[in-house]
Motif scaffolding. Structure first.
Motif, PDB file in Angstrom:
ATOM      1  N   HIS A 114      38.047  29.969  49.094  1.00  0.00           N
ATOM      2  CA  HIS A 114      39.346  29.757  48.465  1.00  0.00           C
ATOM      3  C   HIS A 114      39.552  28.309  48.013  1.00  0.00           C
ATOM      4  CE1 HIS A 114      42.056  33.369  48.913  1.00  0.00           C
ATOM      5  NE2 HIS A 114      40.952  33.784  49.503  1.00  0.00           N
ATOM      6  N   HIS A 121      42.828  33.222  41.746  1.00  0.00           N
ATOM      7  CA  HIS A 121      42.791  34.548  42.342  1.00  0.00           C
ATOM      8  C   HIS A 121      44.180  35.163  42.280  1.00  0.00           C
ATOM      9  CE1 HIS A 121      44.087  32.103  45.822  1.00  0.00           C
ATOM     10  NE2 HIS A 121      44.677  33.204  46.248  1.00  0.00           N
ATOM     11  N   SER A 122      44.249  36.464  42.461  1.00  0.00           N
ATOM     12  CA  SER A 122      45.521  37.169  42.398  1.00  0.00           C
ATOM     13  C   SER A 122      46.091  37.362  43.796  1.00  0.00           C
ATOM     14  CB  SER A 122      45.338  38.537  41.733  1.00  0.00           C
ATOM     15  OG  SER A 122      45.011  38.385  40.376  1.00  0.00           O
ATOM     16  N   GLU A 140      48.847  35.336  39.531  1.00  0.00           N
ATOM     17  CA  GLU A 140      47.572  34.620  39.594  1.00  0.00           C
ATOM     18  C   GLU A 140      47.836  33.186  40.001  1.00  0.00           C
ATOM     19  OE1 GLU A 140      44.921  33.278  36.149  1.00  0.00           O
ATOM     20  OE2 GLU A 140      43.877  35.068  36.885  1.00  0.00           O
ATOM     21  N   SER A 143      43.347  28.109  43.865  1.00  0.00           N
ATOM     22  CA  SER A 143      42.681  28.223  45.166  1.00  0.00           C
ATOM     23  C   SER A 143      42.227  26.842  45.614  1.00  0.00           C
ATOM     24  CB  SER A 143      41.466  29.154  45.068  1.00  0.00           C
ATOM     25  OG  SER A 143      41.819  30.422  44.606  1.00  0.00           O
ATOM     26  N   SER A 162      46.545  37.666  49.458  1.00  0.00           N
ATOM     27  CA  SER A 162      45.486  37.745  48.463  1.00  0.00           C
ATOM     28  C   SER A 162      44.740  39.063  48.646  1.00  0.00           C
ATOM     29  CB  SER A 162      44.516  36.563  48.613  1.00  0.00           C
ATOM     30  OG  SER A 162      43.850  36.642  49.870  1.00  0.00           O
ATOM     31  N   ASP A 163      43.881  39.381  47.690  1.00  0.00           N
ATOM     32  CA  ASP A 163      43.142  40.639  47.768  1.00  0.00           C
ATOM     33  C   ASP A 163      42.249  40.715  48.995  1.00  0.00           C
ATOM     34  OD1 ASP A 163      44.331  41.440  45.433  1.00  0.00           O
ATOM     35  OD2 ASP A 163      42.631  40.920  44.144  1.00  0.00           O
TER      36      ASP A 163
END
Length: 213
Positions: A114, A121-122, A140, A143, A162-163
């Motif tokens: 990250h 990142h989403s 979005e 990181s 985050s995902d």
């Protein structure tokens, strides 16, 4: 038009050429400029100047490289005195550690995917959260962190992930306080001014309430 608001921004500790500095990154004022006044909260040898905190209508705990005991003292003062707080990156981690009654950054979890100046990142926001109200269900973000929170305890709740399951947002859930933390850096994004505007709105609401009580 500038509001009658004073924001305290916690200065971060840095060393250049063997000289210690307390600094505030320029972009921390990016979405505040022209809307309010701001002061740097500078601590000497870890001591908190409560006279300075008493001047603040809102407090921003920005990103940094090390968490110090005074970060928790500032946060606790803000909670007890109902001063709105925006925590960014490390500031988000301070809020999360405080929620689980920890003052030790060793309780953070190391992550290695990250951090990067160009990485994005989403994140997915939780329904009924402030972040959802401001950004919808997905955003979005940048990181730039090497650590994450493992958990958050009541009365704080997680408002975004985050995902890969990293806690990306924290909020205080009662109606009296406004405390929000984000793991990303909104000051370095071009679509996050609404977060700062909402922060200022919540501050002004409390100031107006105090003036009429």
């Amino acid at each position: 038009m500038s509001m009658n608001i004073i924001i305290g921004i916690v200065a971060r500790e840095e060393e250049f050429d063997n000289i210690n500095f307390r600094i505030i990154a320029k972009n921390n004022m990016k979405y505040l400029y022209g809307k309010c006044s701001y002061i740097g909260i500078i601590n000497y040898d870890g001591e908190v100047d409560y006279n300075v905190l008493n001047l603040c209508d809102g407090i921003i705990i920005p990103g940094g490289n090390k968490i110090y005991p005074y970060h928790f003292k500032i946060l606790e003062y803000a909670i007890k005195n109902n001063i709105p707080v925006l925590g960014i990156c490390m500031g988000n981690q301070v809020i999360g550690l405080y929620s689980v009654d920890s003052r030790d950054e060793d309780d953070l979890v190391r992550i290695d995917n990250h951090f990067g100046s160009t990485i994005r990142h989403s994140i997915t926001t939780e329904k009924n959260s402030f972040l959802y109200k401001l950004f919808g269900d997905e955003l979005e973000v940048n990181s730039r962190h090497n650590y994450m929170l493992e958990e958050v305890n009541y009365p704080f709740v997680v408002s975004a992930y985050s995902d890969d399951g990293v806690i990306e947002g924290i909020e205080y859930i009662d109606d009296e306080h406004f405390i929000i933390g984000v793991q990303f850096h909104p000051e370095d994004l071009d679509n996050t001014e609404c977060l700062y505007n909402y922060f200022l709105k919540e501050i002004l609401k409390r100031k107006n309430k105090l003036s009429t009580d």
